[in-house]
Design an enzyme around this catalytic site. Structure first.
Site, short mmCIF file in Angstrom:
data_model
loop_
_atom_site.label_atom_id
_atom_site.label_comp_id
_atom_site.label_asym_id
_atom_site.label_seq_id
_atom_site.Cartn_x
_atom_site.Cartn_y
_atom_site.Cartn_z
N LYS A 116 1.18 6.00 -6.29
CA LYS A 116 1.40 7.22 -7.07
C LYS A 116 2.74 7.85 -6.73
CE LYS A 116 -2.20 9.15 -4.14
NZ LYS A 116 -3.58 9.62 -4.20
N ARG A 117 3.34 7.42 -5.64
CA ARG A 117 4.68 7.92 -5.32
C ARG A 117 5.70 7.46 -6.35
NH1 ARG A 117 7.07 6.61 -0.01
NH2 ARG A 117 8.55 8.12 -0.80
#
Length: 578
Positions: free
Chosen positions: A270-271
RNA sequence: GGCCCCGUCGUCUAGCCUGGUCUAGGACACCACCCUUUCACGGUGGGGACAUGGGUUCGAAUCCCAUCGGGGUCACCA
């Protein structure tokens, strides 16, 4: 449950949304259980008290349900519309949330300690970190050194007493000194040499079991027969096998699935969303020197110091990333199932694409092509461990988009209209109100016409808004693209403009305002003006109605706009460009 | 770095186990042409891969070894 029944499980930790890779694991577990006529179980691994949340668990269950991956055993989930999942789950002591099963783990831990297979250890984590660091600095592999007072198979009463008296401690496993073989159903036999395992932790200082211990206990107690999980767990498996032996448990069948990566071979995380948003923010600042983090933050409705920190890479706030994406009009990379859902992908395309990532039916279609398109019932009937690949794969959003486009195209106009509207009401309420209003039959008839016109031009529900742009603005709410005006209206001594002027009365007097007659009228007009084809009038008309020379077929476009809007737009164009 | 896993078009893959039918097939993407009032859809065609080096064999993408490359894992996260 018969003793031969297959039981698979998906066991996420509720620390965020359902990751697309997790969805693939769940899908394979589900498919295998269905194929074998067994049961698929959902277990929530919430032993990390600090990071786990009930909202996350609920969200993961909803995402699974949305994908159509329903569990036979696991928590009960009540969905809107009366749909219930897990209603007939087996009643298991302690339930399906690990945090509520602590007494069970403690019972097993004590058994292990009493039999000399585990022992309390009293080192602090700082102390161990320092040792690890020192070992790394000296280029040595660090393994926890077994204390001198520990003898395998012998209960250490001393340590147990200290622990019972409340001294801070963890419980460690007395790892066996022997070769461990894992007969993996995907990778084949994997062996690790004696001495590779150290005395890893079974119970943390906070009293919760570690992943390794909870998994082994639960898989046994819940009757799991097949563990299918991502390859990142392969290195853990020998630990689990060793533990099973010490506890006198069965060893389930294992199958480790290949990993899924980004196009650049990095791990999907998700980064990535923060990374994409940061890059967009930076390039916006670079392109327009008048912008600053403060003005950007204002536009995004976010705190300026947080935005500045975000740009500087000091945090990876998902909220700021989402705001930046919306503000700058860019689509952030989809990582979690919720992202795909929000961007207008449909479950059938996602599960179909996911199934092909690491698995293949190995079947040709009658025309000699590989079978790639199939649905959930097909997967449930044909999935097999033997056909899971060993190589890691790259997640190709472009191919997924193509699958999604095909899935949309396969819908009837009415189905597409219904799905599109449902999506819009949740994720784009303004557009939904604009296009479908109160959902009255008259509005829906026109909306369905628009849906049909847009369907083949869209890869996702969100993408379908693009060709629908002409219907989303007011009659005076769009601008005329200068290049399109020049080419289609002004060129050739304003031929387009005069044709458009001549067309207006023909349209104004047209009685039957529906696609066929409208198209016929335009064709007749083109013939009457000796045009080689209707392009000569069609393109100027498009510019007038949409501002650009691109739109769905004119019969549909004019019908969707209605006669009044059509004439008003032509008039405005004539006034503005003439 | 230790241990473990993997290596066919740009990407996902079929073929590998049971060597010859592979001048390596399909899909997505790309290019061209056709269809077409635009944009799409659709149709036809095209370029594009067995990581490298050694073996074994009459014959290797398929079997063996080495090299190189990629990945995973080494927590009181899961």
């Amino acid at each position: 449950m018969s003793s031969t029944e297959v039981v698979t499980r998906f066991a996420p930790s509720p620390t965020g949304h359902l990751h697309i890779g997790g969805a693939r694991s769940a899908l394979f577990c589900w498919a295998y259980a269905k194929r074998m006529g067994g049961r698929f179980m959902l277990r929530i691994e919430d032993t990390d008290a600090a990071r786990s949340s009930d909202e996350s668990a609920r969200g993961i269950m909803e995402d699974l349900a949305w994908l159509g991956i329903e569990w036979d055993d696991g928590p009960r989930l009540d969905l809107p519309g009366g749909r219930v999942i897990g209603a007939h789950a087996r009643d298991i002591e302690g339930g399906y949330f690990q945090a509520r099963r602590v007494n069970i783990y403690n019972r097993e831990i004590e058994r292990l300690v009493q039999s000399g297979h585990a022992y309390p250890a009293f080192e602090g984590s700082e102390e161990l970190d320092a040792q690890r660091k020192a070992a790394t600095a000296a280029k040595q592999t660090y393994r926890y050194p077994r204390p001198a007072d520990i003898t395998p198979g012998v209960f250490n009463a001393d340590r147990w007493d200290r622990a019972q008296r409340g001294e801070a401690h963890v419980v460690r496993f007395v790892a066996p000194h022997e070769e461990i073989l894992v007969a993996d159903r995907v990778l084949g036999d994997v062996r690790i040499a004696p001495g590779e395992l150290d005395d890893f932790v079974l119970r943390k200082a906070d009293g919760f079991p570690t992943y390794h211990f909870a998994v082994v206990c639960d898989d046994e107690l819940m009757g799991v027969t097949h563990v299918l999980r991502a390859q990142e767990h392969l290195a853990n498996t020998p630990r689990h096998v060793a533990l099973q032996r010490a506890l006198g448990f069965r060893t389930p069948e294992y199958g480790h699935m290949p990993l899924i990566f980004n196009l650049d071979k990095s791990k999907m995380s998700k980064r990535d969303k923060a990374k994409a948003a940061r890059a967009a923010l930076k390039s916006a600042l670079q392109k327009d020197p008048s912008l600053s983090p403060v003005t950007l933050a204002a536009g995004m409705g976010a705190d300026s110091s947080q935005v500045a920190a975000f740009i500087a890479g000091e945090n990876d706030s998902l909220d700021i990333a989402a705001r930046a994406g919306a503000y700058l009009g860019i689509t952030l990379p989809e990582i979690e199932v919720a992202d795909f859902r929000a961007n207008g992908y449909v479950p059938s395309a996602i599960t179909n694409y996911l199934a092909l990532l690491g698995w293949n039916p190995g079947v040709k279609t009658p025309d000699g092509k590989d079978l790639e398109k199939f649905d959930m019932p097909y997967l449930a009937a044909h999935f097999s461990l033997e056909r899971i690949g060993k190589t890691n794969s790259v997640f190709d959003r472009v191919k997924l988009a193509s699958f999604n486009q095909d899935a949309l195209a396969a819908m009837s106009d009415a189905e597409f209209a219904q799905g599109w509207l449902a999506w819009m009401r949740t994720y784009r309420p303004q557009e939904a109100a604009r296009l479908a209003g109160d959902g009255s039959p008259a509005r829906m008839e026109r909306f369905t016409l628009l849906a049909g016109a847009v369907k083949a031009r869209a890869k996702t529900y969100a993408d379908a808004l693009r060709p629908a742009g002409f219907a989303l603005c007011d009659d005076d709410g769009y601008t005329f693209d200068p290049a399109a005006v020049k080419k289609n209206l002004h060129a050739d001594d304003g031929k387009g403009l005069s044709l458009l002027r001549a067309l207006r009365p023909a349209l104004a007097t047209l009685e039957d305002w529906s696609p066929g007659p409208i198209h016929a009228a335009i064709e007749a007009f083109a013939g009457a003006h000796a045009l080689p084809n209707i392009g000569g009038i069609a393109q100027p008309l498009r510019v007038a109605l949409a501002g650009v020379a691109v739109s769905p077929p004119l019969g549909e476009t004019l019908t969707i706009l209605g006669k009044d809007s059509t004439l008003a737009r032509i008039d405005r164009c004539l006034a503005s460009a003439g």
